[in-house]
Motif scaffolding. Structure first.
Motif, PDB file in Angstrom:
ATOM      1  N   LYS A 119       0.837  -1.199   0.000  1.00 43.97           N
ATOM      2  CA  LYS A 119       0.000   0.000   0.000  1.00 43.97           C
ATOM      3  C   LYS A 119       0.877   1.255   0.000  1.00 43.97           C
ATOM      4  O   LYS A 119       0.556   2.254  -0.663  1.00 43.97           O
ATOM      5  CB  LYS A 119      -0.914  -0.018   1.232  1.00 43.97           C
ATOM      6  N   ALA A 120       1.972   1.225   0.741  1.00 44.07           N
ATOM      7  CA  ALA A 120       2.877   2.388   0.810  1.00 44.07           C
ATOM      8  C   ALA A 120       3.429   2.720  -0.572  1.00 44.07           C
ATOM      9  O   ALA A 120       3.495   3.892  -0.963  1.00 44.07           O
ATOM     10  CB  ALA A 120       4.009   2.117   1.799  1.00 44.07           C
ATOM     11  N   LEU A 121       3.805   1.696  -1.331  1.00 40.27           N
ATOM     12  CA  LEU A 121       4.293   1.936  -2.699  1.00 40.27           C
ATOM     13  C   LEU A 121       3.166   2.496  -3.568  1.00 40.27           C
ATOM     14  O   LEU A 121       3.390   3.407  -4.368  1.00 40.27           O
ATOM     15  CB  LEU A 121       4.810   0.633  -3.315  1.00 40.27           C
ATOM     16  N   GLU A 122       1.966   1.956  -3.408  1.00 38.47           N
ATOM     17  CA  GLU A 122       0.800   2.467  -4.146  1.00 38.47           C
ATOM     18  C   GLU A 122       0.605   3.960  -3.890  1.00 38.47           C
ATOM     19  O   GLU A 122       0.290   4.717  -4.808  1.00 38.47           O
ATOM     20  CB  GLU A 122      -0.472   1.740  -3.666  1.00 38.47           C
ATOM     21  N   PHE A 123       0.801   4.368  -2.623  1.00 36.61           N
ATOM     22  CA  PHE A 123       0.630   5.775  -2.253  1.00 36.61           C
ATOM     23  C   PHE A 123       1.808   6.637  -2.714  1.00 36.61           C
ATOM     24  O   PHE A 123       1.771   7.858  -2.581  1.00 36.61           O
ATOM     25  CB  PHE A 123       0.484   5.916  -0.735  1.00 36.61           C
ATOM     26  N   GLY A 124       2.882   6.007  -3.185  1.00 34.68           N
ATOM     27  CA  GLY A 124       4.033   6.756  -3.680  1.00 34.68           C
ATOM     28  C   GLY A 124       5.096   7.080  -2.643  1.00 34.68           C
ATOM     29  O   GLY A 124       5.970   7.902  -2.896  1.00 34.68           O
ATOM     30  N   PHE A 125       5.041   6.445  -1.472  1.00 36.21           N
ATOM     31  CA  PHE A 125       6.094   6.665  -0.473  1.00 36.21           C
ATOM     32  C   PHE A 125       7.402   6.030  -0.954  1.00 36.21           C
ATOM     33  O   PHE A 125       7.375   4.992  -1.630  1.00 36.21           O
ATOM     34  CB  PHE A 125       5.717   6.005   0.858  1.00 36.21           C
TER      35      PHE A 125
END
Ligand SMILES: *Cc1c(COP(=O)(O)O)cnc(C)c1O
Ligand SMILES: [Zn+2]
Length: 408
Positions: A119-125
């Protein structure tokens, strides 16, 4: 694709978009993911699940991250082992051990981090972080390595060496805080306001915690699509405990299993038992404690989900038990000597709590019981160092026979 609709506040019900948020702006209640259950119901089936990968991602319909972009170390689908010797010693006819100590980084935390990191990668973190009692740090560091993300993991300075090494090896920045876990957690909450990082168990908590549902899903599937009568679960923040329950209930409401009549049993160590204390006093206000326990992975004095764990205890007609500190290592040794599974103190807490629950008649011999073994003993070697005393001999038969007298 994912079936997430958004977030909602568990206290006032206000809705939020699916963003990296964890508390309600209005009432400070915790946020939880909502799904499009009618759509899930159309697409999910026992057959669909069975065709999926042998990991948590076989349950992707009920997870809040897009499985096609997953950061995958193959978390989950761990063995559910029918106990023989421990069951016999307790007088139980049907005891299972859910051995989550054999996950990629040797604890159940890989389930939650697989979801949170995806999810963090999805959010662009580009940075993963966490406040950890030990196991979370290792899992965050490993998933960050796999994803090519930067990682900062915050731990209490007094952790076991194996937990520090088990995080450091993956190359994160390990920050050892001179303080308790609760102080580490508070510091990370403050940091997450200014650093644009994905703190998996803080600003990513609604997504992170959903990963624990997969333990409920898996146990139900592995039992032949049914919920057990009893679950014995170790409790730190209380998140795992509530999500095993939620997972089984979701399966039931989607018609994948029958009604859930499971009783949920919470196990804590006496040196840190705020949930058990509240349960015993019939109150829903958890009074924070200062932890002093050998079970460091459960040493959360102010449990974020303690209130909801108490609600699940009530709803499931369960029970909470605190294991005396001196029985924890015995629980570890019992599981190792009787079942060949080497767990950490959290597992020792579960085994010793199970023994008490059977003795006191709260768990009946004919019922189906699952004990959740959530972490691996190789990370906490200090606590059982007394057994590592081999018989030292010279390389001769005479020396062997002098040292050991056994039947040929
Ligand atoms: C984190 C942890 C738990 C408890 O998790 P919570 O969701 O915080 O209650 C149990 N066992 C082990 C080994 C853990 O690392
Ligand atoms: Zn609210």
């Amino acid at each position: 694709m994912s079936y997430v609709k958004g977030l909602f506040c568990r206290e006032c019900g206000r809705e939020y978009p699916a963003e990296p948020l964890n508390v309600c702006d209005f009432c400070f209640g915790p946020l939880e993911v909502t799904y499009d259950y009618p759509a899930i119901s159309r697409d999910i089936s026992r057959e669909e699940i069975s065709k999926g990968p042998l990991s948590i991602w076989r349950y992707h319909h009920l997870l809040p991250a897009d499985a096609s972009n997953r950061i995958d170390l193959n978390a989950g689908f761990t063995p559910l082992i029918r106990s023989k010797n421990l069951a016999r010693s307790l007088g139980l006819e049907e005891l299972y051990l859910k051995n989550d100590s054999v996950n990629p980084t040797f604890s159940f935390k890989d389930r939650v981090v697989a979801v949170a990191s995806t999810k963090a990668l999805e959010f662009g973190f580009d940075t993963l972080a966490c406040a950890s009692t030990g196991n979370l740090a290792g899992s965050v560091a490993a998933h960050a390595a796999r994803a090519g993300m930067r990682a900062f993991v915050f731990i209490p300075a007094d952790l076991e060496y194996g937990k520090i090494l088990g995080a450091a090896i993956y190359g994160p920045t390990v920050i050892a805080v001179d303080g308790s876990y609760d102080q580490v957690n508070r510091l990370c909450s403050e940091l997450s306001d200014t650093y644009k990082w994905a703190f998996v168990n803080i600003n990513m908590r609604p997504y992170y915690s959903e990963g624990s549902k997969t333990l409920g899903f898996e146990v139900a599937e592995q039992l032949g699509w049914r919920a057990p009568d009893n679950c014995v679960v170790p409790v730190a923040s209380g998140s795992l405990f509530t999500k095993i329950w939620k997972g089984m209930r979701e399966f039931s409401s989607l018609g994948l299993i029958g009604p859930v009549k499971t009783r949920m049993f919470a196990a804590q160590a006496m040196g840190c038992a705020p949930v058990v204390t509240a349960f015993d006093s019939h109150i829903f206000d958890i009074r924070p404690v200062r932890p002093n326990t050998v079970a460091k992975s459960l040493a959360i004095g102010n449990p974020a989900d303690g209130y909801y764990a108490l609600k699940v205890l009530e709803e499931s007609k369960g029970y909470a038990w605190a294991v005396p500190e001196e029985e924890i290592v015995q629980g570890i040794k019992d599981l190792a000597e009787m079942e060949g599974i080497f767990t950490e103190p959290a597992g020792g807490v579960v085994v010793s709590a199970l023994r008490h629950l059977v003795k006191s008649g709260r768990i009946k011999p004919s019922e189906t019981t699952v004990a959740f073994i959530t972490g691996n003993g190789y990370k906490t070697q200090e606590v059982v160092a007394d057994v590592a005393k081999p018989v030292l001999i010279k390389p001769t038969i005479a020396s062997f026979e002098e040292a050991v007298s056994v039947r040929r």
